[in-house]
Design a protein around this motif. Structure first.
Motif, short mmCIF file in Angstrom:
data_model
loop_
_atom_site.label_atom_id
_atom_site.label_comp_id
_atom_site.label_asym_id
_atom_site.label_seq_id
_atom_site.Cartn_x
_atom_site.Cartn_y
_atom_site.Cartn_z
N ARG A 168 -12.54 0.81 -6.89
CA ARG A 168 -11.98 -0.38 -6.25
C ARG A 168 -12.05 -1.61 -7.14
O ARG A 168 -11.62 -2.70 -6.75
CB ARG A 168 -12.72 -0.68 -4.93
CG ARG A 168 -12.77 0.46 -3.93
CD ARG A 168 -11.41 1.04 -3.63
NE ARG A 168 -10.41 0.03 -3.35
CZ ARG A 168 -9.14 0.15 -3.68
NH1 ARG A 168 -8.70 1.23 -4.31
NH2 ARG A 168 -8.29 -0.81 -3.39
N ASP A 237 -1.96 3.52 -5.94
CA ASP A 237 -3.30 3.32 -5.41
C ASP A 237 -3.36 3.96 -4.02
O ASP A 237 -3.04 3.32 -3.02
CB ASP A 237 -3.63 1.83 -5.32
CG ASP A 237 -5.08 1.56 -4.99
OD1 ASP A 237 -5.68 2.40 -4.27
OD2 ASP A 237 -5.63 0.52 -5.41
N TYR A 239 -5.77 4.75 -1.98
CA TYR A 239 -6.66 4.10 -1.01
C TYR A 239 -5.96 2.91 -0.36
O TYR A 239 -5.97 2.76 0.86
CB TYR A 239 -7.93 3.63 -1.72
CG TYR A 239 -8.83 2.77 -0.85
CD1 TYR A 239 -9.76 3.35 0.01
CD2 TYR A 239 -8.75 1.39 -0.91
CE1 TYR A 239 -10.58 2.57 0.81
CE2 TYR A 239 -9.56 0.59 -0.11
CZ TYR A 239 -10.48 1.18 0.75
OH TYR A 239 -11.28 0.38 1.55
N MET A 240 -5.33 2.06 -1.19
CA MET A 240 -4.66 0.88 -0.64
C MET A 240 -3.40 1.27 0.13
O MET A 240 -3.01 0.58 1.08
CB MET A 240 -4.32 -0.09 -1.77
CG MET A 240 -3.83 -1.45 -1.28
SD MET A 240 -4.98 -2.30 -0.17
CE MET A 240 -6.25 -2.82 -1.32
N GLU A 241 -2.75 2.36 -0.25
CA GLU A 241 -1.59 2.83 0.50
C GLU A 241 -1.96 3.16 1.94
O GLU A 241 -1.23 2.82 2.87
CB GLU A 241 -0.96 4.04 -0.19
CG GLU A 241 -0.18 3.68 -1.45
CD GLU A 241 0.35 4.89 -2.19
OE1 GLU A 241 0.02 6.03 -1.77
OE2 GLU A 241 1.08 4.73 -3.19
N ARG A 243 -4.51 1.95 3.57
CA ARG A 243 -4.89 0.68 4.22
C ARG A 243 -3.66 -0.11 4.64
O ARG A 243 -3.60 -0.65 5.75
CB ARG A 243 -5.75 -0.13 3.25
CG ARG A 243 -6.43 -1.34 3.88
CD ARG A 243 -7.35 -2.00 2.87
NE ARG A 243 -8.04 -3.13 3.43
CZ ARG A 243 -9.18 -3.06 4.10
NH1 ARG A 243 -9.74 -1.89 4.30
NH2 ARG A 243 -9.76 -4.14 4.57
N VAL A 262 1.97 1.69 -3.35
CA VAL A 262 1.25 0.54 -3.91
C VAL A 262 1.07 0.82 -5.40
O VAL A 262 0.39 1.78 -5.78
CB VAL A 262 -0.12 0.35 -3.23
CG1 VAL A 262 -0.86 -0.82 -3.86
CG2 VAL A 262 0.06 0.13 -1.73
N LYS A 264 -0.16 -0.19 -9.19
CA LYS A 264 -1.11 -1.03 -9.93
C LYS A 264 -0.39 -1.70 -11.10
O LYS A 264 0.25 -1.03 -11.91
CB LYS A 264 -2.26 -0.18 -10.47
CG LYS A 264 -3.18 0.38 -9.38
CD LYS A 264 -4.30 1.20 -10.00
CE LYS A 264 -5.22 1.79 -8.95
NZ LYS A 264 -6.31 2.59 -9.53
N LEU A 269 -1.82 -5.62 -7.49
CA LEU A 269 -1.18 -4.53 -6.75
C LEU A 269 0.17 -5.00 -6.21
O LEU A 269 0.27 -6.09 -5.62
CB LEU A 269 -2.07 -4.08 -5.58
CG LEU A 269 -3.44 -3.51 -5.94
CD1 LEU A 269 -4.25 -3.24 -4.68
CD2 LEU A 269 -3.32 -2.25 -6.78
N GLN A 300 -5.16 -8.73 1.55
CA GLN A 300 -5.95 -7.63 0.98
C GLN A 300 -6.27 -7.90 -0.49
O GLN A 300 -5.50 -8.54 -1.21
CB GLN A 300 -5.20 -6.30 1.13
CG GLN A 300 -4.78 -5.98 2.54
CD GLN A 300 -5.92 -6.01 3.52
OE1 GLN A 300 -6.93 -5.32 3.35
NE2 GLN A 300 -5.80 -6.82 4.57
N VAL A 303 -3.80 -7.71 -3.93
CA VAL A 303 -2.36 -7.63 -3.62
C VAL A 303 -1.72 -8.98 -3.94
O VAL A 303 -2.13 -10.01 -3.43
CB VAL A 303 -2.12 -7.27 -2.14
CG1 VAL A 303 -0.63 -7.30 -1.83
CG2 VAL A 303 -2.69 -5.89 -1.84
#
Length: 339
Positions: A168, A237, A239-241, A243, A262, A264, A269, A300, A303
């Motif tokens: 992260r 990403d 994890y962020m997708e 979220r 998402v 990077k 992001l 977030q 982003v």
């Protein structure tokens, strides 16, 4: 010139601090090596020099990556930090090779030990100071890493919990944390090798320590190269997708997601969304929904921009339903039956 200084101020402070500290430590170890000809000290000097060069490149790259987008580069320069890291680790790889080679040489032909207490104190003193300084930088990098991951930073968490949340962190912070983990452990290993060689007569101990330190450097080269090569190509990403998907689907008037990724861009992001909604809503109301969703996503970590488009609900499920959506659908169905 003012623009350059403005960009440098936005660079990774963790990388700059680590670079300055490691150049200083490399100088101390170099002086100690000249006085003692200790091979473990040579390995540590090369390691610190490699870290300093690498971290300085990362600082420059992270600074230039903050340059605003232009007409030619509309997505900005975020990936520049990844590109710089890829080239920087080549230097570290060369130093790692020399360290391993020197270690093997001293395993095959170990130098005779010395009973000079002053030489022993110089080696232990320099390596001890290096371990303390590297440990300080490691702790600071760990705190910064946990801050970027949204985790608590008190007590020893920067030295323990950070390993769990490295994915992260920003690329520059992650690099500093990894390199100083190896640097701190390498200094302690070199101290152990010197003491073993002095008090047991096992002269190969320093050569073995040098090889281990060099192999740890190679691990950093591999880790940094692979991650930043993926960043240069354009890495998603996951994890962020997940979220972002939760945020989008939480809105009552969003029925499904056709596409979401998402990307990077260096430390930043970039979010792209194609969501489905009711065909009866007006354009004005669709814009209101878009503003609400994008405002939440921009809150977030890391982003920087969001592009949201809407399509009419086609009745086919493209993205897995959340529990909240299933509950809403169940309530609507129950209400419809009652009516």
């Amino acid at each position: 010139m003012k623009d350059i200084f403005a960009l440098l101020k936005q660079g990774s402070k963790a990388s700059l601090t680590a670079s300055i500290v490691n150049f200083f430590i490399a100088g101390l170890k170099g002086v100690a090596f000249l006085f003692t000809a200790n091979v473990a000290m040579f390995a540590e000097m090369m390691h610190s020099l490699g870290d300093a060069i690498n971290q300085f490149f990362v600082f420059i790259g992270s600074s230039l990556s903050k340059k605003p987008p232009t007409k030619r580069f509309p997505f900005g320069f975020g990936r520049l930090v990844n590109l710089v890291c890829v080239f920087a680790v080549v230097v570290v790889g060369i130093l790692a090779y020399e360290t391993v080679k020197e270690g093997i040489h001293h395993i095959v032909e170990p130098l005779p030990g010395t009973a000079d207490t002053s030489m022993l104190l110089i080696n232990i003193g320099v390596l001890g100071a290096a371990a303390i300084l590297e440990g300080y930088v490691l702790y600071k990098a760990g705190k910064e890493l946990l801050g970027q991951a949204g985790q608590p930073q008190d007590g020893l968490k920067p030295l323990t919990l950070s390993f769990k949340h490295m994915d992260r962190a920003k690329p520059a912070t992650k690099l500093v944390f990894l390199e100083d983990t190896v640097a701190t452990s390498g200094a302690l290993l070199a101290i152990l090798a010197i003491l073993v060689g002095r008090f047991t007569g096992f002269a190969q101990a320093e050569g073995i320590a040098s090889v281990i330190i060099g192999l740890m450097m190679f691990y950093i080269v591999y880790k940094v190269f692979m991650e930043n090569a993926a960043g240069v190509l354009g890495e998603s990403d996951p994890y962020m997708e997940q979220r972002v998907a939760q945020i989008v689907l939480r809105h009552e008037e969003i029925t499904d997601i056709q596409k979401l990724f998402v990307l990077k861009e260096g430390d930043n992001l970039h979010v792209e969304i194609v969501a489905e909604t009711d065909p009866d809503i007006t354009v004005e109301h669709a814009n209101e929904i878009r503003d609400e969703i994008e405002a939440l996503i921009l809150e977030q970590s890391h982003v920087t921009d969001v592009n949201t488009e809407f399509e009419v609900d086609d009745g086919r499920r493209a993205w897995p339903e959340t529990q909240e959506q299933m509950d809403r659908r169940s309530k609507r169905s129950k209400k419809s039956k009652e009516e």
